[in-house]
Scaffold this motif. Structure first.
Motif, PDB file in Angstrom:
ATOM      1  N   HIS A  44       1.539 -10.736  -1.512  1.00  0.00           N
ATOM      2  CA  HIS A  44       0.438  -9.796  -1.327  1.00  0.00           C
ATOM      3  C   HIS A  44      -0.441 -10.220  -0.144  1.00  0.00           C
ATOM      4  O   HIS A  44      -0.797  -9.414   0.709  1.00  0.00           O
ATOM      5  N   GLU A  48      -1.230  -8.265   3.537  1.00  0.00           N
ATOM      6  CA  GLU A  48      -2.541  -7.952   4.117  1.00  0.00           C
ATOM      7  C   GLU A  48      -2.574  -8.387   5.589  1.00  0.00           C
ATOM      8  O   GLU A  48      -3.068  -7.655   6.448  1.00  0.00           O
ATOM      9  N   ALA A 135      -1.021   1.372  -2.257  1.00  0.00           N
ATOM     10  CA  ALA A 135      -1.443   0.005  -2.603  1.00  0.00           C
ATOM     11  C   ALA A 135      -2.392   0.033  -3.798  1.00  0.00           C
ATOM     12  O   ALA A 135      -2.287  -0.788  -4.709  1.00  0.00           O
ATOM     13  N   GLN A 139      -2.163  -1.766  -7.364  1.00  0.00           N
ATOM     14  CA  GLN A 139      -3.086  -2.878  -7.595  1.00  0.00           C
ATOM     15  C   GLN A 139      -4.131  -2.644  -8.673  1.00  0.00           C
ATOM     16  O   GLN A 139      -4.639  -3.611  -9.241  1.00  0.00           O
ATOM     17  N   GLU A 161      -9.980  -1.024  -0.844  1.00  0.00           N
ATOM     18  CA  GLU A 161      -8.807  -0.195  -0.545  1.00  0.00           C
ATOM     19  C   GLU A 161      -9.107   1.279  -0.798  1.00  0.00           C
ATOM     20  O   GLU A 161      -8.618   2.151  -0.088  1.00  0.00           O
TER      21      GLU A 161
HETATM   22 FE   LIG Z   1      -3.429  -4.690  -0.383  1.00  0.00          FE
END
Ligand SMILES: [Fe+2]
Ligand SMILES: [Fe+2]
Ligand SMILES: [Fe+2]
Lengths: 318, 251
Positions: A44, A48, A135, A139, A161
């Motif tokens: 992860h 990013e 995403a 998440q 996000e």
């Molecule tokens: Fe992310």
């Protein structure tokens, strides 16, 4: 420790997770739990960091000052996400340098979506809208995952996000309501990012390893196919709303299921990119390795300076 | 335009932040560490924030229908009046930090004075920007010291950067016609009076960083008159790409 003692510890550990207790870095944990978390969190974190590159590609060319500032801030947020996630990973006893090494050698993976090129400004809209959107779907469930540092990182990351997602959608709205040229740019971006975004939610359930164990540890709460369905159902009306067309002739509302049916994903393309042969895999790694190796003398200097400074302070103290 | 001098005066300030911000923005995602990457992006963000305040004000003064983006992105190269220092490329991290350091020390002194401007908008922008710039100055100063007094390699690289960029420092203290007019009105800062304090500060930090102070007395100038180095055209090509390719659209 005897095997039986370990089995007892493991049983207690699984019970704690079942009771929704958080596991903290200093707690005892099965080695497999540690390794799985290092793998998933670092993957992860790498996503990013690598994800900064396709959007970073448009910072110098953003069409307005307002958009430039927003894009800079977004890419900076992604760097911040990388930073939290690497730190959370480090609590499991691995250093950031080791994690970078795994990324650079190709041992560790990152999200394949970032191996596609950003060729127009509209890609900044499509990425925010679709990629950050997917995403989030991945998440949000992780905000309740069992490992404390990961869960807490996800709470903060998800907030940002969803801001990115709105910002991306807003870029698309502007283009979709703009000149014919702008609208065409938006549609083209949607055409190119749609399928890779669906792929972002992972291989289909039949092909997905690890899932059962991950469910138990709350690293995964829904299957890839469920998440993908959620993404499609959420995104199609957003495209409709701004007059863009999802590039899928098989897309159809299914009254019975209360969901959209959608076409077959090109899994050959998916595996090709995962295995390192996507359009930008080599360039992305070249950029990351280049920044790291090119920056070695800077990091060395910072270390040398810090130790000289510490020596000077010691001498002063004497 | 009813106040041409003020308009040009604003551009003289803002173009520096624009071009430096653009240069810093090039590095985003490519820094030597995640922490420096975040810090450099932050500096770029601060600079563009300042740029927007200045150009919005300039657009109001110009009052000819142009927006902040028109001013930022639709001028000819000869109409940009940033100092040559600002447009110098990111040859390596030492050049980047040296460029910012040599500008930041000036910028801090300049904004400190601009806060006293009779033009309240400029004074307010100066006050707000000063907080950011004192951080920029601290950041670049720290790196001058780290690289200057770090390893042999970093010392050499930083010394090269300082030697090469030194030639652009003198231009910071040249007065344009707009400067003179604005100083006379109590709006502008007399940059000639910042020169001594600037070199005192810069020299002291270079010494602390074990770097030698360049002795060359030959300086370059031209940016303030719109005569740039060959780097500028390429920088503008990227900056203006969208506005030139898709004229008259909103984004
Ligand atoms: Fe992310
Ligand atoms: Fe992120
Ligand atoms: Fe994001």
């Amino acid at each position: 420790m005897s095997e039986e003692q370990i089995r007892n510890l493991e049983a207690q550990f699984e019970e704690r997770i079942a009771r929704d207790e958080k596991i903290e870095p200093k707690d005892w944990m099965p080695e497999k739990y540690r390794q799985t978390h290092i793998r998933q969190m670092s993957q992860h974190a790498h996503s990013e960091i690598v994800g900064m590159l396709p959007e970073g590609n448009w910072i110098t060319r953003a069409p307005s000052l307002r958009r430039k500032v927003a894009l800079l801030a977004k890419v900076q947020d992604e760097a911040g996400h990388g930073l939290y996630l690497y730190s959370a990973c480090e609590t499991l006893g691995i250093s950031r340098d080791e994690l970078y090494e795994q990324l650079h050698s190709g041992k560790a993976k990152y999200s394949s979506i970032f191996n596609y090129p950003t060729v127009t400004w509209a890609d900044m809209g499509a990425i925010g809208w679709l990629v950050d959107g997917a995403a989030i779907i991945n998440q949000v469930p992780l905000c309740n995952t069992s490992f404390g540092p990961y869960a807490r990182a996800m709470v903060r990351v998800c907030k940002e996000e969803s801001f990115h997602q709105r910002q991306g959608y807003e870029i698309m709205i502007k283009l979709a309501n703009g000149t014919p040229e702008q609208k065409e740019m938006a549609q083209d971006a949607l055409n190119r990012w749609w399928w890779p975004s669906l792929m972002m939610l992972g291989p289909t359930d039949a092909e997905s390893v690890h899932t059962e164990q991950s469910m138990k540890w709350k690293l995964k709460r829904k299957s890839n196919d469920e998440l993908r369905q959620q993404f499609v159902d959420q995104t199609v009306p957003q495209a409709d709303l701004i007059g863009l067309t999802i590039p899928d002739p098989d897309l159809k509302w299914n009254e019975e299921r209360g969901s959209y049916d959608f076409g077959e994903i090109d899994w050959d393309e998916f595996w090709q990119v995962v295995k390192g042969h996507g359009p930008m895999n080599k360039e992305r790694m070249k950029a990351r390795v280049g920044a790291w190796e090119g920056g070695a003398w800077v990091r060395d200097a910072a270390m040398a300076y810090a130790s000289k400074n510490a020596e000077r302070k010691d001498k002063e103290a004497v | 335009m009813n106040n041409t001098n003020l308009y040009h005066y604003i551009l003289g300030i803002a173009d520096n932040s624009l071009i430096l911000g653009q240069r810093m923005g090039e590095l985003c995602g490519h820094g030597p560490s995640l922490e420096t990457d975040i810090a450099c992006t932050n500096i770029s963000l601060d600079l563009f924030g300042q740029v927007r305040s200045y150009y919005q004000y300039a657009a109001k003064i110009a009052n000819d229908g142009r927006t902040e983006d028109d001013i930022a992105m639709l001028r000819k190269e000869r109409e940009y009046v940033n100092v040559l220092l600002a447009e110098q490329p990111n040859t390596d991290f030492a050049y980047t930090m040296a460029r910012h350091f040599l500008f930041d020390v000036y910028h801090f002194l300049f904004l400190t004075e601009l806060q006293k401007s009779k033009d309240l908008t400029l004074a307010a922008i100066a006050t707000k920007s000063l907080k950011e710039v004192s951080y920029h100055q601290r950041f670049s100063t720290d790196w001058i010291k780290r690289l200057g007094d770090g390893t042999e390699e970093s010392h050499q690289r930083m010394q090269n950067a300082i030697n090469d960029l030194w030639t652009y420092t003198d231009e910071l203290f040249h007065q344009t016609d707009a400067d003179k007019a604005m100083v006379a009105e109590g709006i502008g800062v007399d940059v000639t009076r910042l020169k001594a304090a600037y070199y005192d500060k810069v020299n002291a930090i270079l010494e602390e960083a074990t770097l030698s102070i360049p002795e060359s007395k030959y300086f370059q100038k031209g940016g303030k008159k719109g005569i740039h180095t060959e780097h500028m055209g390429y920088l503008l090509t990227e900056l203006q790409y969208m506005q030139r390719t898709y004229p008259n659209m909103e984004w």
